[in-house]
Design a protein around this motif. Sequence first.
Motif, PDB file in Angstrom:
ATOM      1  N   HIS A 197     -31.383   0.452 -31.942  1.00 54.33           N
ATOM      2  CA  HIS A 197     -30.881  -0.482 -30.931  1.00 54.33           C
ATOM      3  C   HIS A 197     -30.656  -1.874 -31.507  1.00 54.33           C
ATOM      4  CE1 HIS A 197     -35.137  -1.192 -31.216  1.00 54.33           C
ATOM      5  NE2 HIS A 197     -35.030  -2.307 -30.516  1.00 54.33           N
ATOM      6  N   LEU A 198     -31.323  -2.183 -32.618  1.00 57.57           N
ATOM      7  CA  LEU A 198     -31.224  -3.531 -33.182  1.00 57.57           C
ATOM      8  C   LEU A 198     -29.824  -3.850 -33.686  1.00 57.57           C
ATOM      9  CD1 LEU A 198     -34.604  -3.731 -35.150  1.00 57.57           C
ATOM     10  CD2 LEU A 198     -34.112  -4.496 -32.816  1.00 57.57           C
ATOM     11  N   ASP A 199     -29.000  -2.822 -33.909  1.00 51.16           N
ATOM     12  CA  ASP A 199     -27.628  -3.038 -34.366  1.00 51.16           C
ATOM     13  C   ASP A 199     -26.650  -3.305 -33.224  1.00 51.16           C
ATOM     14  OD1 ASP A 199     -28.407  -2.580 -37.012  1.00 51.16           O
ATOM     15  OD2 ASP A 199     -28.096  -0.421 -36.835  1.00 51.16           O
ATOM     16  N   HIS A 200     -27.101  -3.140 -31.987  1.00 50.49           N
ATOM     17  CA  HIS A 200     -26.194  -3.311 -30.844  1.00 50.49           C
ATOM     18  C   HIS A 200     -25.904  -4.792 -30.606  1.00 50.49           C
ATOM     19  CE1 HIS A 200     -24.605  -3.098 -26.755  1.00 50.49           C
ATOM     20  NE2 HIS A 200     -24.364  -1.815 -26.991  1.00 50.49           N
ATOM     21  N   PRO A 201     -24.675  -5.165 -30.278  1.00 53.93           N
ATOM     22  CA  PRO A 201     -24.345  -6.585 -30.075  1.00 53.93           C
ATOM     23  C   PRO A 201     -25.106  -7.249 -28.931  1.00 53.93           C
ATOM     24  CG  PRO A 201     -22.486  -5.148 -29.496  1.00 53.93           C
ATOM     25  CD  PRO A 201     -23.472  -4.295 -30.209  1.00 53.93           C
ATOM     26  N   ALA A 202     -25.647  -6.468 -27.992  1.00 46.73           N
ATOM     27  CA  ALA A 202     -26.419  -7.053 -26.899  1.00 46.73           C
ATOM     28  C   ALA A 202     -27.843  -7.412 -27.317  1.00 46.73           C
ATOM     29  CB  ALA A 202     -26.469  -6.093 -25.712  1.00 46.73           C
TER      30      ALA A 202
END
Length: 296
Positions: free
Chosen positions: A247-252
Amino acid sequence: MTSEITLFVNPTAGSGRGARAAQPAASALRDAGFSVRTVLGEDADDALRRAREAVAGGTGALIAVGGDGMMSLALQAVAGTSTPLGAVAVGTGNDFARALGLPIRQPAAAGRLAAEALKAGTVRTIDLGRAGERWFGSVLASGFDSRVNDRGNRMRWIGGRFKYDLAILAELAAFRPIPYRVRLDGGPVREIEAALIAVGNGTTYGGGMRICAGAVMDDGLFDVTVVGDCGRATLVRVFPKVYRGTHLDHPAVTVHRVSSIELAAPGVTAYADGEPLGALPLTVTCVPGAVRVLAP
Protein backbone atom coordinates in the motif's frame (compact mmCIF):
# COMPACT_ATOMS: atom_id res chain seq x y z
CA MET A 1 22.06 -11.12 36.57
CA THR A 2 19.81 -13.05 38.95
CA SER A 3 18.86 -16.58 37.94
CA GLU A 4 15.21 -16.03 38.89
CA ILE A 5 12.98 -15.27 35.91
CA THR A 6 9.40 -14.03 36.10
CA LEU A 7 6.76 -15.43 33.74
CA PHE A 8 3.98 -12.87 33.36
CA VAL A 9 1.00 -14.94 32.26
CA ASN A 10 -2.39 -14.14 30.78
CA PRO A 11 -4.32 -17.41 31.28
CA THR A 12 -7.10 -16.37 28.88
CA ALA A 13 -4.94 -15.34 25.88
CA GLY A 14 -5.78 -17.09 22.63
CA SER A 15 -8.72 -19.07 24.07
CA GLY A 16 -6.60 -20.46 26.88
CA ARG A 17 -3.31 -20.76 25.02
CA GLY A 18 -1.68 -18.45 27.57
CA ALA A 19 -2.13 -20.90 30.44
CA ARG A 20 -1.12 -23.89 28.31
CA ALA A 21 1.95 -22.08 26.94
CA ALA A 22 3.34 -21.15 30.34
CA GLN A 23 4.36 -24.71 31.19
CA PRO A 24 6.60 -25.52 28.17
CA ALA A 25 8.13 -22.04 28.34
CA ALA A 26 8.87 -22.49 32.04
CA SER A 27 10.32 -25.96 31.41
CA ALA A 28 12.68 -24.58 28.77
CA LEU A 29 13.91 -21.90 31.16
CA ARG A 30 14.36 -24.37 34.04
CA ASP A 31 16.23 -26.77 31.75
CA ALA A 32 18.63 -23.89 31.06
CA GLY A 33 19.28 -23.47 34.79
CA PHE A 34 16.92 -20.64 35.68
CA SER A 35 14.42 -20.62 38.51
CA VAL A 36 10.99 -19.50 37.35
CA ARG A 37 8.33 -17.59 39.22
CA THR A 38 4.89 -17.15 37.67
CA VAL A 39 2.88 -13.96 38.08
CA LEU A 40 -0.86 -13.86 37.43
CA GLY A 41 -3.31 -11.09 38.18
CA GLU A 42 -6.96 -10.90 39.10
CA ASP A 43 -7.35 -8.20 36.44
CA ALA A 44 -5.12 -5.96 34.31
CA ASP A 45 -4.41 -3.48 37.11
CA ASP A 46 -3.52 -6.22 39.58
CA ALA A 47 -1.35 -8.00 37.01
CA LEU A 48 0.56 -4.80 36.24
CA ARG A 49 1.08 -4.11 39.95
CA ARG A 50 2.54 -7.59 40.42
CA ALA A 51 4.76 -7.25 37.35
CA ARG A 52 6.13 -3.93 38.62
CA GLU A 53 6.82 -5.51 42.00
CA ALA A 54 8.80 -8.27 40.29
CA VAL A 55 10.85 -5.71 38.33
CA ALA A 56 11.47 -3.61 41.45
CA GLY A 57 12.48 -6.79 43.29
CA GLY A 58 15.30 -7.44 40.83
CA THR A 59 13.97 -10.25 38.65
CA GLY A 60 16.42 -11.32 35.95
CA ALA A 61 13.81 -10.86 33.22
CA LEU A 62 10.10 -10.40 32.77
CA ILE A 63 8.76 -12.79 30.15
CA ALA A 64 5.20 -12.07 29.01
CA VAL A 65 3.09 -15.07 27.99
CA GLY A 66 0.05 -14.13 25.93
CA GLY A 67 -0.85 -11.76 23.12
CA ASP A 68 -0.18 -8.13 22.36
CA GLY A 69 -2.35 -7.00 25.27
CA MET A 70 -0.07 -8.86 27.67
CA MET A 71 3.02 -7.47 25.94
CA SER A 72 1.54 -3.99 26.35
CA LEU A 73 1.06 -4.54 30.09
CA ALA A 74 4.60 -5.88 30.41
CA LEU A 75 6.01 -2.82 28.63
CA GLN A 76 4.42 -0.59 31.26
CA ALA A 77 6.40 -2.52 33.90
CA VAL A 78 9.84 -2.69 32.24
CA ALA A 79 10.12 0.47 30.10
CA GLY A 80 12.87 2.73 31.34
CA THR A 81 14.39 0.00 33.57
CA SER A 82 17.31 -2.36 33.06
CA THR A 83 15.08 -5.45 33.29
CA PRO A 84 14.92 -7.26 29.94
CA LEU A 85 11.59 -8.26 28.42
CA GLY A 86 10.94 -11.61 26.77
CA ALA A 87 7.87 -12.70 24.83
CA VAL A 88 6.11 -16.03 24.56
CA ALA A 89 3.62 -14.99 21.90
CA VAL A 90 0.46 -17.10 21.93
CA GLY A 91 -2.29 -14.52 21.40
CA THR A 92 -4.30 -13.57 18.34
CA GLY A 93 -2.19 -10.76 16.89
CA ASN A 94 1.35 -11.17 18.27
CA ASP A 95 2.59 -8.12 16.37
CA PHE A 96 5.22 -7.06 18.92
CA ALA A 97 6.86 -10.50 18.87
CA ARG A 98 6.55 -10.69 15.09
CA ALA A 99 8.38 -7.38 14.64
CA LEU A 100 11.22 -8.71 16.80
CA GLY A 101 11.52 -11.96 14.85
CA LEU A 102 10.44 -14.11 17.81
CA PRO A 103 8.67 -17.49 17.59
CA ILE A 104 4.88 -17.29 17.24
CA ARG A 105 2.73 -19.88 19.06
CA GLN A 106 5.84 -21.94 19.82
CA PRO A 107 6.18 -21.55 23.60
CA ALA A 108 9.02 -24.02 24.13
CA ALA A 109 11.07 -22.43 21.33
CA ALA A 110 10.35 -18.97 22.73
CA GLY A 111 11.45 -20.08 26.19
CA ARG A 112 14.68 -21.55 24.81
CA LEU A 113 15.42 -18.38 22.85
CA ALA A 114 14.92 -16.24 25.96
CA ALA A 115 17.19 -18.52 28.00
CA GLU A 116 19.92 -18.46 25.33
CA ALA A 117 19.77 -14.66 25.11
CA LEU A 118 20.07 -14.31 28.88
CA LYS A 119 23.00 -16.73 29.10
CA ALA A 120 24.84 -15.15 26.18
CA GLY A 121 24.05 -11.59 27.26
CA THR A 122 22.64 -10.85 23.79
CA VAL A 123 19.97 -8.44 24.94
CA ARG A 124 18.73 -6.00 22.31
CA THR A 125 17.77 -2.39 23.06
CA ILE A 126 14.85 -0.91 21.12
CA ASP A 127 12.76 2.26 21.05
CA LEU A 128 9.22 2.63 22.35
CA GLY A 129 6.43 5.05 21.67
CA ARG A 130 4.95 7.05 24.52
CA ALA A 131 1.66 8.90 24.80
CA GLY A 132 1.18 10.48 28.20
CA GLU A 133 2.05 7.75 30.71
CA ARG A 134 1.45 4.88 28.27
CA TRP A 135 4.18 3.04 26.36
CA PHE A 136 3.71 1.07 23.16
CA GLY A 137 5.95 -1.15 21.10
CA SER A 138 4.31 -1.69 17.73
CA VAL A 139 1.75 0.67 16.15
CA LEU A 140 -0.64 3.39 17.28
CA ALA A 141 -3.78 3.37 15.13
CA SER A 142 -6.12 6.32 14.61
CA GLY A 143 -8.96 6.66 12.13
CA PHE A 144 -10.59 3.96 10.02
CA ASP A 145 -8.43 1.25 11.59
CA SER A 146 -9.14 2.29 15.19
CA ARG A 147 -12.86 2.52 14.42
CA VAL A 148 -12.68 -1.07 13.15
CA ASN A 149 -11.13 -1.96 16.51
CA ASP A 150 -13.90 -0.10 18.34
CA ARG A 151 -16.63 -1.89 16.41
CA GLY A 152 -14.95 -5.29 16.67
CA ASN A 153 -14.64 -4.95 20.44
CA ARG A 154 -18.38 -4.29 20.64
CA MET A 155 -19.17 -7.50 18.72
CA ARG A 156 -19.18 -9.73 21.79
CA TRP A 157 -21.52 -12.21 20.10
CA ILE A 158 -18.74 -13.44 17.81
CA GLY A 159 -15.11 -14.30 18.52
CA GLY A 160 -11.78 -14.54 16.73
CA ARG A 161 -10.53 -12.68 13.70
CA PHE A 162 -13.81 -13.06 11.79
CA LYS A 163 -15.46 -10.34 13.86
CA TYR A 164 -12.83 -7.84 12.67
CA ASP A 165 -13.53 -8.79 9.05
CA LEU A 166 -17.19 -8.01 9.72
CA ALA A 167 -16.19 -4.79 11.46
CA ILE A 168 -14.16 -3.73 8.41
CA LEU A 169 -17.19 -4.25 6.15
CA ALA A 170 -19.43 -2.29 8.52
CA GLU A 171 -16.97 0.61 8.81
CA LEU A 172 -16.49 0.71 5.03
CA ALA A 173 -20.23 1.16 4.64
CA ALA A 174 -20.12 4.15 6.99
CA PHE A 175 -16.75 5.51 5.84
CA ARG A 176 -16.09 9.24 5.59
CA PRO A 177 -12.63 10.90 5.53
CA ILE A 178 -11.60 12.29 8.92
CA PRO A 179 -10.46 15.91 9.44
CA TYR A 180 -7.12 15.81 11.28
CA ARG A 181 -4.89 18.47 12.75
CA VAL A 182 -1.30 17.17 12.68
CA ARG A 183 2.00 18.56 13.91
CA LEU A 184 5.23 16.69 13.03
CA ASP A 185 8.36 17.21 15.16
CA GLY A 186 7.04 20.50 16.54
CA GLY A 187 6.58 22.03 13.09
CA PRO A 188 3.55 23.87 11.74
CA VAL A 189 0.07 22.47 12.29
CA ARG A 190 -1.33 20.85 9.16
CA GLU A 191 -5.03 20.38 8.56
CA ILE A 192 -5.64 17.32 6.40
CA GLU A 193 -8.41 14.89 5.62
CA ALA A 194 -7.38 11.25 5.80
CA ALA A 195 -8.78 7.77 6.17
CA LEU A 196 -6.26 6.93 8.89
CA ILE A 197 -2.94 7.88 10.43
CA ALA A 198 -0.82 5.08 11.90
CA VAL A 199 2.25 5.79 14.04
CA GLY A 200 4.68 2.89 13.80
CA ASN A 201 7.52 2.00 16.12
CA GLY A 202 7.11 -1.53 14.75
CA THR A 203 5.88 -2.63 11.36
CA THR A 204 2.56 -4.41 11.88
CA TYR A 205 -0.77 -4.41 13.63
CA GLY A 206 -3.90 -6.54 13.45
CA GLY A 207 -1.98 -9.81 13.31
CA GLY A 208 0.51 -9.04 10.53
CA MET A 209 -0.93 -6.10 8.61
CA ARG A 210 2.22 -4.24 7.47
CA ILE A 211 0.81 -0.74 7.86
CA CYS A 212 4.26 0.75 8.67
CA ALA A 213 6.26 -1.73 6.64
CA GLY A 214 9.49 0.27 6.68
CA ALA A 215 9.61 0.97 10.42
CA VAL A 216 12.82 0.14 12.30
CA MET A 217 12.57 -0.42 16.05
CA ASP A 218 15.93 1.06 17.01
CA ASP A 219 16.38 4.14 14.79
CA GLY A 220 14.87 6.71 17.17
CA LEU A 221 12.06 7.52 14.72
CA PHE A 222 8.47 6.61 14.01
CA ASP A 223 7.21 5.73 10.56
CA VAL A 224 3.92 7.63 10.26
CA THR A 225 1.69 6.19 7.54
CA VAL A 226 -1.05 8.51 6.29
CA VAL A 227 -3.78 7.06 4.08
CA GLY A 228 -5.05 10.32 2.68
CA ASP A 229 -8.35 11.72 1.52
CA CYS A 230 -9.83 8.99 -0.65
CA GLY A 231 -13.23 7.59 -1.46
CA ARG A 232 -14.65 4.28 -0.28
CA ALA A 233 -13.75 2.54 -3.55
CA THR A 234 -10.10 3.61 -3.26
CA LEU A 235 -9.93 2.52 0.37
CA VAL A 236 -11.34 -0.89 -0.61
CA ARG A 237 -8.51 -1.24 -3.13
CA VAL A 238 -5.77 0.08 -0.85
CA PHE A 239 -6.56 -1.55 2.48
CA PRO A 240 -6.02 -5.22 1.47
CA LYS A 241 -2.52 -4.29 0.26
CA VAL A 242 -1.61 -3.57 3.89
CA TYR A 243 -1.10 -7.31 4.45
CA ARG A 244 1.88 -7.23 2.07
CA GLY A 245 3.03 -3.67 2.72
CA THR A 246 2.49 -2.74 -0.94
CA HIS A 247 0.00 0.00 0.00
CA LEU A 248 2.96 2.33 0.55
CA ASP A 249 3.34 2.71 -3.23
CA HIS A 250 -0.20 4.05 -3.68
CA PRO A 251 -0.44 7.81 -4.42
CA ALA A 252 -3.00 8.23 -1.60
CA VAL A 253 -0.42 7.03 0.95
CA THR A 254 2.45 9.06 2.39
CA VAL A 255 5.04 8.16 5.02
CA HIS A 256 6.79 10.57 7.39
CA ARG A 257 9.74 9.67 9.63
CA VAL A 258 9.56 11.72 12.80
CA SER A 259 10.44 11.58 16.48
CA SER A 260 7.16 13.10 17.66
CA ILE A 261 3.66 13.75 16.37
CA GLU A 262 0.62 15.61 17.67
CA LEU A 263 -2.70 14.24 16.46
CA ALA A 264 -6.17 15.74 16.82
CA ALA A 265 -9.43 14.63 15.22
CA PRO A 266 -13.05 14.61 16.42
CA GLY A 267 -14.58 11.33 17.51
CA VAL A 268 -11.43 9.22 17.10
CA THR A 269 -10.07 6.84 19.75
CA ALA A 270 -6.41 5.85 19.40
CA TYR A 271 -5.34 2.24 19.88
CA ALA A 272 -1.75 1.18 20.57
CA ASP A 273 -0.57 -2.44 20.58
CA GLY A 274 -4.23 -3.29 20.02
CA GLU A 275 -5.34 -1.67 23.27
CA PRO A 276 -7.47 1.50 23.61
CA LEU A 277 -5.20 4.41 24.43
CA GLY A 278 -7.67 7.27 24.60
CA ALA A 279 -9.47 9.87 22.53
CA LEU A 280 -7.52 12.29 20.36
CA PRO A 281 -5.87 14.78 20.75
CA LEU A 282 -2.65 13.04 21.75
CA THR A 283 1.04 13.84 21.61
CA VAL A 284 3.14 10.80 20.80
CA THR A 285 6.92 10.63 21.24
CA CYS A 286 9.51 8.07 20.19
CA VAL A 287 11.81 7.29 23.14
CA PRO A 288 15.12 5.81 21.94
CA GLY A 289 16.47 2.76 23.77
CA ALA A 290 13.52 2.63 26.16
CA VAL A 291 13.46 -1.14 26.68
CA ARG A 292 15.80 -4.12 26.59
CA VAL A 293 14.37 -7.20 24.85
CA LEU A 294 15.36 -10.86 24.61
CA ALA A 295 15.39 -11.04 20.84
CA PRO A 296 17.82 -11.89 18.01
